[in-house]
Write an enzyme that holds these catalytic residues in place. Sequence first.
Site, PDB file in Angstrom:
ATOM      1  N   PHE A 133     -15.952  41.866  20.253  1.00 51.21           N
ATOM      2  CA  PHE A 133     -17.261  41.684  19.612  1.00 51.21           C
ATOM      3  C   PHE A 133     -17.097  40.706  18.462  1.00 51.21           C
ATOM      4  O   PHE A 133     -16.216  40.871  17.619  1.00 51.21           O
ATOM      5  CB  PHE A 133     -17.812  43.005  19.071  1.00 51.21           C
ATOM      6  CG  PHE A 133     -19.128  42.825  18.358  1.00 51.21           C
ATOM      7  CD1 PHE A 133     -20.328  42.821  19.059  1.00 51.21           C
ATOM      8  CD2 PHE A 133     -19.168  42.626  16.974  1.00 51.21           C
ATOM      9  CE1 PHE A 133     -21.544  42.632  18.395  1.00 51.21           C
ATOM     10  CE2 PHE A 133     -20.374  42.432  16.319  1.00 51.21           C
ATOM     11  CZ  PHE A 133     -21.564  42.433  17.027  1.00 51.21           C
ATOM     12  N   ASP A 217     -10.167  37.398  14.626  1.00 53.69           N
ATOM     13  CA  ASP A 217     -11.371  37.888  13.968  1.00 53.69           C
ATOM     14  C   ASP A 217     -10.993  39.174  13.240  1.00 53.69           C
ATOM     15  O   ASP A 217     -10.858  40.234  13.851  1.00 53.69           O
ATOM     16  CB  ASP A 217     -12.475  38.128  15.012  1.00 53.69           C
ATOM     17  CG  ASP A 217     -13.774  38.616  14.382  1.00 53.69           C
ATOM     18  OD1 ASP A 217     -13.750  39.019  13.201  1.00 53.69           O
ATOM     19  OD2 ASP A 217     -14.800  38.596  15.077  1.00 53.69           O
ATOM     20  N   LYS A 246     -17.373  41.572   6.334  1.00 50.40           N
ATOM     21  CA  LYS A 246     -17.651  42.995   6.055  1.00 50.40           C
ATOM     22  C   LYS A 246     -17.258  43.503   4.660  1.00 50.40           C
ATOM     23  O   LYS A 246     -18.083  43.517   3.776  1.00 50.40           O
ATOM     24  CB  LYS A 246     -17.054  43.857   7.159  1.00 50.40           C
ATOM     25  CG  LYS A 246     -17.847  43.702   8.463  1.00 50.40           C
ATOM     26  CD  LYS A 246     -17.706  44.861   9.420  1.00 50.40           C
ATOM     27  CE  LYS A 246     -18.820  44.867  10.447  1.00 50.40           C
ATOM     28  NZ  LYS A 246     -18.536  44.171  11.687  1.00 50.40           N
TER      29      LYS A 246
HETATM   30  C1  PLP Z   1     -19.210  43.089  12.414  1.00 51.91           C
HETATM   31  C2  PLP Z   1     -18.388  42.104  13.126  1.00 51.91           C
HETATM   32  C3  PLP Z   1     -18.825  40.778  13.327  1.00 51.91           C
HETATM   33  C4  PLP Z   1     -20.197  40.314  12.918  1.00 51.91           C
HETATM   34  O1  PLP Z   1     -20.397  40.369  11.547  1.00 51.91           O
HETATM   35  P1  PLP Z   1     -21.903  40.282  10.966  1.00 51.91           P
HETATM   36  O2  PLP Z   1     -21.702  40.267   9.478  1.00 51.91           O
HETATM   37  O3  PLP Z   1     -22.643  41.480  11.454  1.00 51.91           O
HETATM   38  O4  PLP Z   1     -22.482  39.027  11.466  1.00 51.91           O
HETATM   39  C5  PLP Z   1     -17.960  39.902  13.944  1.00 51.91           C
HETATM   40  N1  PLP Z   1     -16.745  40.282  14.357  1.00 51.91           N
HETATM   41  C6  PLP Z   1     -16.293  41.540  14.175  1.00 51.91           C
HETATM   42  C7  PLP Z   1     -14.926  41.899  14.630  1.00 51.91           C
HETATM   43  C8  PLP Z   1     -17.102  42.492  13.576  1.00 51.91           C
HETATM   44  O5  PLP Z   1     -16.661  43.749  13.437  1.00 51.91           O
END
Ligand code: PLP
Length: 386
Positions: A133, A217, A246
């Site tokens: 994700f 990520d 985050k």
């Molecule tokens: C939450 C998340 C995103 C997206 O971040 P947003 O601030 O909601 O756009 C992307 N990659 C990972 C791994 C995430 O947990």
Amino acid sequence: MTSFDELRALDRASIIGTYARLPAWFVRGEGARLWDHEGAEYLDFLTGISVSSVGHCHPQVVAAIREQAGQLIHTSNLFYTEPMIRLADRLRRGSLGGRVFFTNSGAEAVEAALKLARRAKEGGDIVVVHGGFHGRTYGALSATPQESKQAPFAPLVPGFVAIEPTVEALNRAVTERTAAVLLEPVQGESGVHPIPVEVLRAAREACDVHGAALIFDEIQTGLARTGPLWAWHGVGVEPDAMTTAKALGGGLPIGALITGPGFEDVFQPGDHGSTFAGGPVPCAAAHAVLDIVEDPALHTRVAELGERLREGLQELPHVTAVRQRGLMVGFDVEDVAAPELVTRLLEEQRLVANATGPATVRLLPPLVIGEAEVDGALERIAAALG
Ligand SMILES: *Cc1c(COP(=O)(O)O)cnc(C)c1O
């Protein structure tokens, strides 16, 4: 006084319905605790999806925000501001040693990473893995191979190749045409699935052989969530670039793309930008967050408390599997639906958690909790499981 029913009606009338909210209206937070509009106290084991990692309204974060907000809130990236530049220096020193591009969210950090990879290797493919994700914007969504999320929004950005996270699949997929491999070291939204270390190593090797960028990520896994400051510190596989967001702003919106030296000069003036990104207030908050999460003693505590949580969960009835890295925990349940369990936890046990699927619950508690909070959460989950 607005009643909860009134607020719910107003929400339905006014907010585009992309979220099925849980039945709680929070008005105050402190540390690992939240209070609802009636004054009921909750233990927060979700932290706004790994955002409030240093706890709600941490005094250092609050003080940093207040001080900066009283001094300067915004000037844009057309000028120099010190909180941003010093934050970039801190982030690169604590990670890949290259340079930083700031964003306002995780998805935007992923967009920056994707543009970086394509800028470095024109027309190159981006290899991503199933269960991953990366966000909801078009590039990030194109990197998120889930039928339910992608299909309604086709056509997506071309040039994404989705594979299973295995050594064989990686070795087949990564070629001279590959611009980047994009992975979460531990997949968060799919229910806490660590990518096996041999797969991360194979990705590193394949990227080296074919001149592709390995991008991690770390939006959910970073900033000590899994124990070490970055999840890759724990597995010893260093990417060429990484994303964070985050927890970085202590609740304020901020994200970043951090590169290693090999990719620090890829973007040229005018290639990318953001009006808000790197603003003094979120950056001041991020400095306060880093002061807390850079502490090696915290990393050890997170590892210990995570083990304690895992061991406790493994003892519980109806729990069939527990996956855990630091205080990033997912567990599977049988004979009870995870969304129902989460609602029961919230309404009857006053424990905040979330369901990532029909049979999986995810826990992302603040990193500053103690044994008492871990044991308290376990008791509440045990009670909810009956
Ligand atoms: C939450 C998340 C995103 C997206 O971040 P947003 O601030 O909601 O756009 C992307 N990659 C990972 C791994 C995430 O947990």
